[in-house]
Design a protein around this motif. Structure first.
Motif, mmCIF file in Angstrom:
data_model
loop_
_atom_site.group_PDB
_atom_site.id
_atom_site.type_symbol
_atom_site.label_atom_id
_atom_site.label_comp_id
_atom_site.label_asym_id
_atom_site.label_seq_id
_atom_site.Cartn_x
_atom_site.Cartn_y
_atom_site.Cartn_z
ATOM 1 N N ALA A 69 -4.378 -14.010 -13.242
ATOM 2 C CA ALA A 69 -4.554 -12.680 -12.656
ATOM 3 C C ALA A 69 -3.499 -11.690 -13.133
ATOM 4 O O ALA A 69 -3.775 -10.481 -13.264
ATOM 5 C CB ALA A 69 -4.508 -12.775 -11.131
ATOM 6 N N ALA A 70 -2.285 -12.151 -13.400
ATOM 7 C CA ALA A 70 -1.142 -11.262 -13.652
ATOM 8 C C ALA A 70 -1.371 -10.233 -14.764
ATOM 9 O O ALA A 70 -0.984 -9.061 -14.606
ATOM 10 C CB ALA A 70 0.110 -12.087 -13.934
ATOM 11 N N PRO B 242 2.751 -0.534 -9.655
ATOM 12 C CA PRO B 242 3.832 -1.037 -8.787
ATOM 13 C C PRO B 242 3.320 -1.652 -7.494
ATOM 14 O O PRO B 242 3.886 -2.642 -7.016
ATOM 15 C CB PRO B 242 4.678 0.221 -8.521
ATOM 16 N N CYS B 243 2.264 -1.086 -6.927
ATOM 17 C CA CYS B 243 1.700 -1.631 -5.688
ATOM 18 C C CYS B 243 1.204 -3.050 -5.888
ATOM 19 O O CYS B 243 1.564 -3.965 -5.134
ATOM 20 C CB CYS B 243 0.558 -0.733 -5.204
ATOM 21 N N ILE B 244 0.382 -3.248 -6.897
ATOM 22 C CA ILE B 244 -0.228 -4.561 -7.092
ATOM 23 C C ILE B 244 0.795 -5.562 -7.601
ATOM 24 O O ILE B 244 0.777 -6.737 -7.204
ATOM 25 C CB ILE B 244 -1.432 -4.453 -8.054
ATOM 26 N N ALA B 245 1.718 -5.122 -8.444
ATOM 27 C CA ALA B 245 2.776 -6.023 -8.902
ATOM 28 C C ALA B 245 3.634 -6.480 -7.729
ATOM 29 O O ALA B 245 4.050 -7.651 -7.657
ATOM 30 C CB ALA B 245 3.645 -5.319 -9.951
ATOM 31 N N THR B 246 3.904 -5.574 -6.796
ATOM 32 C CA THR B 246 4.686 -5.938 -5.617
ATOM 33 C C THR B 246 3.930 -6.919 -4.738
ATOM 34 O O THR B 246 4.497 -7.911 -4.260
ATOM 35 C CB THR B 246 5.042 -4.678 -4.807
ATOM 36 N N THR C 27 0.822 -1.208 0.000
ATOM 37 C CA THR C 27 0.000 0.000 0.000
ATOM 38 C C THR C 27 0.855 1.256 0.000
ATOM 39 O O THR C 27 0.467 2.286 -0.550
ATOM 40 C CB THR C 27 -0.940 -0.005 1.221
ATOM 41 N N ARG C 28 2.035 1.180 0.602
ATOM 42 C CA ARG C 28 2.929 2.338 0.651
ATOM 43 C C ARG C 28 3.364 2.776 -0.751
ATOM 44 O O ARG C 28 3.856 3.891 -0.917
ATOM 45 C CB ARG C 28 4.177 2.019 1.484
ATOM 46 N N LEU C 29 3.201 1.912 -1.730
ATOM 47 C CA LEU C 29 3.607 2.230 -3.096
ATOM 48 C C LEU C 29 2.531 3.006 -3.852
ATOM 49 O O LEU C 29 2.779 3.475 -4.963
ATOM 50 C CB LEU C 29 3.948 0.950 -3.862
ATOM 51 N N LEU C 30 1.350 3.129 -3.264
ATOM 52 C CA LEU C 30 0.283 3.909 -3.889
ATOM 53 C C LEU C 30 0.490 5.393 -3.621
ATOM 54 O O LEU C 30 1.203 5.784 -2.686
ATOM 55 C CB LEU C 30 -1.077 3.477 -3.345
ATOM 56 N N ALA C 31 -0.170 6.219 -4.408
ATOM 57 C CA ALA C 31 -0.175 7.654 -4.129
ATOM 58 C C ALA C 31 -0.822 7.882 -2.764
ATOM 59 O O ALA C 31 -1.736 7.149 -2.353
ATOM 60 C CB ALA C 31 -0.958 8.396 -5.213
ATOM 61 N N ALA C 32 -0.354 8.896 -2.050
ATOM 62 C CA ALA C 32 -0.863 9.164 -0.702
ATOM 63 C C ALA C 32 -2.383 9.321 -0.694
ATOM 64 O O ALA C 32 -3.064 8.862 0.235
ATOM 65 C CB ALA C 32 -0.193 10.417 -0.132
ATOM 66 N N ARG C 33 -2.948 9.914 -1.743
ATOM 67 C CA ARG C 33 -4.390 10.149 -1.775
ATOM 68 C C ARG C 33 -5.193 8.851 -1.868
ATOM 69 O O ARG C 33 -6.375 8.814 -1.513
ATOM 70 C CB ARG C 33 -4.743 11.066 -2.949
ATOM 71 N N GLN C 34 -4.569 7.772 -2.370
ATOM 72 C CA GLN C 34 -5.274 6.499 -2.507
ATOM 73 C C GLN C 34 -5.252 5.669 -1.232
ATOM 74 O O GLN C 34 -6.119 4.822 -1.024
ATOM 75 C CB GLN C 34 -4.644 5.663 -3.627
ATOM 76 N N ARG C 35 -4.253 5.877 -0.401
ATOM 77 C CA ARG C 35 -4.023 4.980 0.722
ATOM 78 C C ARG C 35 -5.153 4.939 1.736
ATOM 79 O O ARG C 35 -5.498 3.850 2.227
ATOM 80 C CB ARG C 35 -2.701 5.329 1.410
#
Length: 318
Positions: free
Chosen positions: A244-245, A257-261, A38-46
């Protein structure tokens, strides 16, 4: 950092900020791999992601960590109260439970279908009385509500470049793959709760039943039939990850990047199970901190670059 996220999301109401902060704390404490991604998302999405996780964790704990003296009936009544409070929150934006208030706000802001929450609560009710799943179809009825709908809830928050209807099956499959990975990692713990989340007919084909699993749990080691059964379940779960990939590329570039991670780290649990020769009773398969850091560092760079490009494009358009 939480205040910055809330500011970025435009959440200014003090009660709402408190509610979202509670959800973030639940995510940080319990969803360690999920929280890292989740830390890889934009702050507004978290904050929205924290709200979705916080509600799921809160209800899940009603089932898995019940109050002393609780019975299936009293826990079921607690889930019913949670559902009523959610309905009230969705209708009014109000409520007494912070995680419900945050979830209702997130659902309204992002247009998340309330039926997805109903399906989740239905699966939580199944946990009160269902201890085994005879077939994969039976298990999928459970994982639809416990996991697939989580992927579908996330989709409006993450955003897509493709038609959301095209991305939805991939998102649902990724939620299912994450859940199945957890089931494989937690076979021993689930047995201690008198539950088996592996299809009984597929286990039987490998010569395994609940009694054999319990015997392996007692001795702290899997025997050859159990190892074979686990290996087959790992292979089936990898097939779902492969389906899913391609959905990652359908997401907004800043969300990829968040979901790939998360996909890499969760599928890494399967790697650990394989490295343990499929002995899920020898210890808990987990991805180490060094591996998490190795995966997250380049993902953080990709996330920053995607956000920078998006912001630059928006500036040029103004």
């Amino acid at each position: 950092m939480s205040a910055r996220e809330l500011d970025a999301a435009g959440i200014t109401d003090p009660a709402l900020r408190t509610a979202y902060t509670r959800c973030r704390a639940l995510n940080a404490a319990h969803g360690r791999t999920y929280f890292l991604a989740t830390r890889l998302l934009a702050a507004r999405q978290r904050p929205a992601v924290h709200a979705l996780y916080g509600f799921a964790r809160w209800v899940d704990d009603l089932v898995d960590v019940p109050a002393e003296g609780a019975t299936p009936d009293t826990v079921g009544a607690a889930i019913d109260r949670a559902e009523r409070e959610l309905s009230f929150g969705l209708a009014t934006g109000l409520g007494d439970e912070p995680v419900v208030v945050a979830l209702a706000h997130t659902a309204q802001r992002h247009g998340i279908d309330p039926a997805l929450f109903t399906a989740f609560l239905d699966s939580m009710r199944m946990d009160l009385r269902v201890r085994d799943y005879p077939t994969r179809a039976d298990l999928r009825r459970y994982t639809h509500g416990s996991a697939s709908v989580i992927g579908l809830q996330m989709l409006p928050v993450l955003g897509t470049t493709a038609d959301p209807a095209e991305a939805a099956p991939r998102a649902a499959a990724l939620g299912e793959a994450f859940q199945l990975t957890n089931f494989l990692r937690d076979v021993a713990e689930d047995l201690d709760r008198d539950r088996v989340y592996l299809p009984a007919d597929e286990l039987a084909a490998a010569g395994v039943d609940r009694e054999r699993l319990a015997w392996c749990r007692q001795r702290g080691a899997a025997d050859p039939p159990v190892r074979r059964a686990v290996a087959e379940q790992v292979a089936r779960t990898r097939t779902i990850y492969r389906f899913a990939a391609p959905g990652v590329a359908m997401l907004h570039p800043g969300s990829r990047p968040c979901i790939a991670t998360a996909l890499t780290l969760y599928s890494g649990i399967l790697d650990r199970i394989e490295a343990m020769d499929h002995d899920v009773f020898a210890g808990r398969a987990a991805v180490g901190r060094a591996r998490k850091a190795l995966v997250a560092a380049p993902a953080l760079t990709r996330a920053w670059w995607a956000r920078w490009r998006a912001e630059a494009a928006a500036a040029r358009a103004r």
